[in-house]
Enzyme design. Structure first.
Site, PDB file in Angstrom:
ATOM      1  N   GLU A 112       0.867  -1.234  -0.012  1.00 32.04           N
ATOM      2  CA  GLU A 112       0.041  -0.036  -0.010  1.00 32.04           C
ATOM      3  C   GLU A 112       0.794   1.321   0.086  1.00 32.04           C
ATOM      4  O   GLU A 112       2.082   1.130   0.178  1.00 32.04           O
ATOM      5  CB  GLU A 112      -0.926   0.055   1.190  1.00 32.04           C
ATOM      6  CG  GLU A 112      -0.120  -0.145   2.483  1.00 32.04           C
ATOM      7  CD  GLU A 112      -1.151  -0.713   3.728  1.00 32.04           C
ATOM      8  OE1 GLU A 112      -1.776  -0.078   4.490  1.00 32.04           O
ATOM      9  OE2 GLU A 112      -1.370  -1.923   3.680  1.00 32.04           O
ATOM     10  N   LYS A 114       2.443   4.830   1.195  1.00 31.23           N
ATOM     11  CA  LYS A 114       3.112   5.227   2.155  1.00 31.23           C
ATOM     12  C   LYS A 114       2.766   6.760   2.530  1.00 31.23           C
ATOM     13  O   LYS A 114       3.467   7.607   1.939  1.00 31.23           O
ATOM     14  CB  LYS A 114       4.378   5.007   2.644  1.00 31.23           C
ATOM     15  CG  LYS A 114       4.816   5.546   4.048  1.00 31.23           C
ATOM     16  CD  LYS A 114       6.599   5.374   4.238  1.00 31.23           C
ATOM     17  CE  LYS A 114       6.949   5.861   5.608  1.00 31.23           C
ATOM     18  NZ  LYS A 114       6.697   7.149   5.753  1.00 31.23           N
ATOM     19  N   ASP A 116       2.112  10.730   3.541  1.00 32.16           N
ATOM     20  CA  ASP A 116       2.874  11.672   4.182  1.00 32.16           C
ATOM     21  C   ASP A 116       2.076  12.555   5.138  1.00 32.16           C
ATOM     22  O   ASP A 116       1.609  13.543   4.529  1.00 32.16           O
ATOM     23  CB  ASP A 116       3.769  12.394   3.214  1.00 32.16           C
ATOM     24  CG  ASP A 116       4.719  13.138   3.663  1.00 32.16           C
ATOM     25  OD1 ASP A 116       4.992  12.916   4.829  1.00 32.16           O
ATOM     26  OD2 ASP A 116       5.271  13.963   2.954  1.00 32.16           O
ATOM     27  N   GLU A 172      -3.801   7.416   9.180  1.00 34.54           N
ATOM     28  CA  GLU A 172      -2.853   8.700   8.919  1.00 34.54           C
ATOM     29  C   GLU A 172      -3.950   9.709   8.581  1.00 34.54           C
ATOM     30  O   GLU A 172      -4.990   9.672   7.946  1.00 34.54           O
ATOM     31  CB  GLU A 172      -1.975   8.582   7.592  1.00 34.54           C
ATOM     32  CG  GLU A 172      -0.791   9.286   7.637  1.00 34.54           C
ATOM     33  CD  GLU A 172       0.379   8.738   8.239  1.00 34.54           C
ATOM     34  OE1 GLU A 172       1.275   9.456   8.100  1.00 34.54           O
ATOM     35  OE2 GLU A 172       0.271   7.784   8.663  1.00 34.54           O
ATOM     36  N   TYR A 224      -4.711   2.111   8.059  1.00 35.59           N
ATOM     37  CA  TYR A 224      -3.883   1.262   7.431  1.00 35.59           C
ATOM     38  C   TYR A 224      -3.500   0.087   8.368  1.00 35.59           C
ATOM     39  O   TYR A 224      -2.841  -0.954   8.083  1.00 35.59           O
ATOM     40  CB  TYR A 224      -2.829   1.891   7.323  1.00 35.59           C
ATOM     41  CG  TYR A 224      -1.839   2.384   8.355  1.00 35.59           C
ATOM     42  CD1 TYR A 224      -1.288   1.674   9.568  1.00 35.59           C
ATOM     43  CD2 TYR A 224      -1.767   3.988   8.382  1.00 35.59           C
ATOM     44  CE1 TYR A 224      -0.857   2.432  10.385  1.00 35.59           C
ATOM     45  CE2 TYR A 224      -0.884   4.507   9.347  1.00 35.59           C
ATOM     46  CZ  TYR A 224      -0.307   3.718  10.504  1.00 35.59           C
ATOM     47  OH  TYR A 224       0.129   4.426  11.399  1.00 35.59           O
ATOM     48  N   LYS A 289       3.715  -5.327   3.895  1.00 36.04           N
ATOM     49  CA  LYS A 289       3.621  -6.150   5.039  1.00 36.04           C
ATOM     50  C   LYS A 289       3.404  -7.564   4.866  1.00 36.04           C
ATOM     51  O   LYS A 289       2.525  -7.975   3.614  1.00 36.04           O
ATOM     52  CB  LYS A 289       2.236  -5.469   5.762  1.00 36.04           C
ATOM     53  CG  LYS A 289       2.687  -3.991   6.483  1.00 36.04           C
ATOM     54  CD  LYS A 289       1.212  -3.630   6.988  1.00 36.04           C
ATOM     55  CE  LYS A 289       1.562  -2.023   7.381  1.00 36.04           C
ATOM     56  NZ  LYS A 289       0.274  -1.576   7.748  1.00 36.04           N
ATOM     57  N   LYS A 313      11.209   3.462   0.420  1.00 39.67           N
ATOM     58  CA  LYS A 313      10.793   4.696   0.255  1.00 39.67           C
ATOM     59  C   LYS A 313      11.628   5.115  -1.144  1.00 39.67           C
ATOM     60  O   LYS A 313      12.122   4.481  -1.893  1.00 39.67           O
ATOM     61  CB  LYS A 313      11.796   5.571   1.077  1.00 39.67           C
ATOM     62  CG  LYS A 313      11.756   5.238   2.548  1.00 39.67           C
ATOM     63  CD  LYS A 313      10.338   6.074   3.080  1.00 39.67           C
ATOM     64  CE  LYS A 313      10.508   7.309   3.146  1.00 39.67           C
ATOM     65  NZ  LYS A 313      11.313   7.804   4.160  1.00 39.67           N
ATOM     66  N   CYS A 407      35.456  35.352  14.062  1.00 44.39           N
ATOM     67  CA  CYS A 407      33.884  35.153  14.211  1.00 44.39           C
ATOM     68  C   CYS A 407      33.097  36.155  13.686  1.00 44.39           C
ATOM     69  O   CYS A 407      33.300  37.291  13.973  1.00 44.39           O
ATOM     70  CB  CYS A 407      33.604  34.904  15.678  1.00 44.39           C
ATOM     71  SG  CYS A 407      32.110  34.596  16.110  1.00 44.39           S
ATOM     72  N   CYS A 410      31.059  37.796  17.031  1.00 45.77           N
ATOM     73  CA  CYS A 410      31.930  38.522  18.075  1.00 45.77           C
ATOM     74  C   CYS A 410      33.198  39.002  17.453  1.00 45.77           C
ATOM     75  O   CYS A 410      33.906  39.537  18.495  1.00 45.77           O
ATOM     76  CB  CYS A 410      31.699  37.808  19.293  1.00 45.77           C
ATOM     77  SG  CYS A 410      33.029  36.301  19.206  1.00 45.77           S
ATOM     78  N   CYS A 425      34.802  29.467  17.063  1.00 41.46           N
ATOM     79  CA  CYS A 425      35.037  30.823  17.672  1.00 41.46           C
ATOM     80  C   CYS A 425      35.642  30.542  18.952  1.00 41.46           C
ATOM     81  O   CYS A 425      35.304  29.804  19.609  1.00 41.46           O
ATOM     82  CB  CYS A 425      33.769  31.448  17.935  1.00 41.46           C
ATOM     83  SG  CYS A 425      33.814  32.875  18.844  1.00 41.46           S
ATOM     84  N   CYS A 431      31.006  35.533  23.144  1.00 43.25           N
ATOM     85  CA  CYS A 431      30.116  35.347  21.913  1.00 43.25           C
ATOM     86  C   CYS A 431      29.002  35.312  22.120  1.00 43.25           C
ATOM     87  O   CYS A 431      28.300  34.264  22.874  1.00 43.25           O
ATOM     88  CB  CYS A 431      30.761  34.120  21.035  1.00 43.25           C
ATOM     89  SG  CYS A 431      30.056  34.002  19.418  1.00 43.25           S
TER      90      CYS A 431
END
Length: 673
Positions: A112, A114, A116, A172, A224, A289, A313, A407, A410, A425, A431
């Site tokens: 299925e 995924k 977002d 979701e 899901y 799954k 992904k 830096c 400063c 720094c 700073c």
């Protein structure tokens, strides 16, 4: 028709139209006709309040604002999924499942998209929505029941039959792309801030303290799976379970599919990848799954993820844009980080204008220059990064990047040790970028021990420009403190007393409080013991510092860099002028003491002393406390329930003593003094 019958009929009719509109995407009524039915139900319930029930469609409209979200513990943890980014990783997942199940032939999987969005759980008791929560940390979420009730795609009462007496449904919350565009259009018309992407808009909308605001947002829910089911049998496969959820009134992914074997998994991934742009919602991959629920149960979980599922992904989206400039940010610890300023570009669902370049070496390695055309992507679909440069589009005379020598915040000297990739720094006490971190460290218990000076108060003092350096703490007055948020007169007085008390300190504590990089408590004690007073330490060169036990070239360089920065010396002088003092010529333990220079390890629970108290007593007597037992350990101080450290001491022949023997040893030191 009697009022109670008409109310029931209206509820059934309205929920049926909600289901057709928000779940099936097949409305039968016009908006005007739907509104007429809804208003009729509202009027009847107002006229007959005894007929009002929590599963009425009218109860979806948000009530008064919530003061805060209560915590809600999930019946079973809402775990994450492991990720796969390459076909080989999916093949490895399929192979592991075969091995764990000792299975032959192709296995069936439920595949299925995924989504977002924002993961939530919905709990139903006897078919009625009881409560809903965000995922939170996986174990405990936020109770957002009032907000979730406003989503018309979530059934307040389960449809059909055969549902468990207690059921937890997971899914979701998200926004369709078209709804997101309309939402942002309304934001623009009202002159309000637009949302970055559909996921952020969905998350922000669901976590509104005022459910009436959530009710105005076009949020949708897609189920899901389930987390808990009691009181009824479930189907044998995940695919059938999704069908069952649809029968009970939940939206489920129309593009879900049952596939067989590795070829089926990869084929589904490729197909959904081709459809991705035309789907009405955002997805960042697909989920596989194992379809057999009994086999899922046998496989169980590892760490925080199930063995029976994985997320495949999609590759991070890459786009071209122009690098307009490279600026340098100074972090809380003084680290300088180059940041690419980009011509705005939409990538991975957000408009990107900045990207981290990590450090100077990374800029050199990728040969990134101002004016370049660069390839940008969101790493893991989260952090923007520059992947590479289009060198054929580089303008003539594009300059190379060089880290500043001063830096940018400063003007203190920027230093970079040979063994480190990060430039820093050197103005740690001065700073502004390091101000909050420096103050918190200065006031910490093992440093100046200023009780009551915590994170929130430091933030207020710095953000209000009341305190700029640690020396400013000793100039604070009651009026300035009492005017701060949540700071009453008594709290302010207590803090001022703690600051005054901290003026009487020790040289090791003061050296540690300065926050010199790589100088911890033990090194601070060694420095105090070796030099005897602060002035000799400040004047020491690297050769002198290398004479101190356990001080190597890197630590010596860090001390020298800190002590040669005029800004730091100025703050130290201000601290002394404010009355911060310690016994001059302080020596932690006279030469010849029984425990001077000895190494102790503490293990178990001592009868009367805390671990910190025992450590302080040992260190005050000139000893050292280590966290691990080795051949260099002189004594192991063992209390109740001592573990592996005690066993290792016996194996190595290290002397083991108890609390009473430790106190006797330390008393011997005191009598010698």
């Amino acid at each position: 028709m009697p009022a109670h019958e008409r109310v029931l009929a209206l509820r059934v009719e309205i929920e049926e139209h909600n289901h057709r509109y928000y779940v099936l995407d097949a409305p039968l009524l016009s908006d005007a006709e739907y509104d007429r039915l809804f208003r009729e139900l509202q009027a009847l319930e107002a006229e007959h309040p005894e007929l009002l029930s929590p599963d009425s469609p009218t109860q979806r409209v948000g009530a008064a604002p919530l003061p805060e979200f209560a915590a809600l513990v999930h019946a079973t943890p809402m775990l994450s999924l492991n990720n796969a980014f390459a076909d080989e990783e999916v093949a490895a997942f399929d192979r592991r499942v075969h091995e764990w199940l000792a299975a032959n032939g192709d296995l069936d999987y439920s595949a299925e998209p995924k989504f977002d969005g924002l993961a939530v759980s919905l709990t139903y008791q006897d078919g009625i929505l009881l409560h809903g929560a965000t995922r939170g940390d996986g174990t405990t979420g936020e109770d957002v029941t009032a907000n979730l009730r406003t989503l018309r795609s979530i059934p307040l009462h389960l449809q059909g039959s055969g549902w468990p007496a207690l059921l937890e449904v997971r899914g979701e919350v998200l926004l369709w792309r078209s709804d997101f565009e309309r939402l942002n259009s309304r934001q623009r018309e009202k002159g309000e801030k637009e949302f970055v992407n559909p996921r952020n808009a969905a998350a922000g909308s669901l976590r509104q303290l005022d459910p009436r605001i959530t009710a105005t947002r076009p949020l949708r829910f897609v189920a899901y799976g389930i987390g808990l089911a009691e009181g009824a049998g479930l189907p044998a496969t995940h695919s059938e379970l999704l069908d069952r959820l649809a029968d009970w009134g939940f939206p489920v992914a129309a593009t879900r599919r049952r596939v067989s074997g590795l070829a089926g998994l990869l084929g589904y991934y490729a197909e959904i990848g081709r459809q991705r742009a035309s789907l009405p919602y955002d997805i960042d991959g697909v989920v596989y799954k194992l379809d057999d629920l009994a086999a899922q149960e046998r496989l169980g979980f590892v760490s925080r993820a199930p063995r029976f599922a994985i997320a495949h992904k999609f590759p991070a989206e890459e786009v071209l844009t122009e690098l307009l400039d490279i600026s340098v940010q100074v972090g809380r610890t003084g680290a300088l980080t180059p940041v690419a300023r980009l011509a705005p570009v939409f990538v991975g669902g957000v408009t990107v204008t900045n990207a981290t370049l990590h450090n100077e070496d990374e800029v050199r390695r990728k040969d990134i220059r101002i004016g370049d055309t660069v390839v940008v992507r969101r790493a893991g679909d989260v952090i923007p990064e520059i992947v590479r440069v289009q060198r054929d589009k580089r303008p003539a005379g594009a300059p190379e990047f060089s880290m500043p020598t001063s830096c940018p915040v400063c003007a203190s000297k920027v230093v970079r040790n040979a063994e480190e990739a990060v430039a820093r720094c050197s103005g740690g006490l001065y700073c502004p970028a390091q101000r909050k971190q420096a103050l918190l460290h200065f006031a910490s218990r093992r440093a100046m021990d200023i009780e009551g000076l915590g994170d929130k108060l430091v933030e207020q003092l710095v953000d209000s420009a009341i305190v700029r350096t640690p020396a400013d703490l000793y100039r604070l007055g009651l009026l300035a403190l009492a005017n701060l948020e949540r700071m009453a007169d008594k709290s302010a007085s207590n803090l001022l007393a703690a600051i005054e008390q901290s003026k009487q300190t020790t040289l090791p504590r003061f050296i540690y409080a300065l926050g010199i990089r790589n100088v911890g408590e033990a090194t601070a004690r060694d420095l105090a013991r070796h030099f005897g007073n602060l002035d000799r330490l400040l004047a020491a060169d690297e050769a002198d510092l290398l004479q101190v036990p356990d001080v190597g070239p890197i630590v010596a360089q860090c001390i020298r860099q800190f002590c040669s920065e005029p800004h730091n010396l100025e703050v130290i002088e201000q601290l002394r002028a404010a009355g911060v003092v310690w016994p001059d010529g302080e020596v932690l333990a006279p030469a010849g003491c029984a425990s001077a220079g000895k190494v102790f390890v503490l293990t178990g629970t001592l009868p009367t002393l805390t671990r910190d108290a025992a450590r302080q007593m040992i260190e005050a007597a000139g000893g050292k406390v280590s966290n691990s037992v080795s051949k260099k350990t002189d004594f192991v101080v063992a209390g109740g329930e001592a573990g592996s450290k005690l066993e290792k001491a016996r194996t190595l022949g290290v002397t083991v003593i108890d609390e009473e023997q430790l106190l006797a040893l330390l008393n011997l030191v005191q009598t010698t003094q």
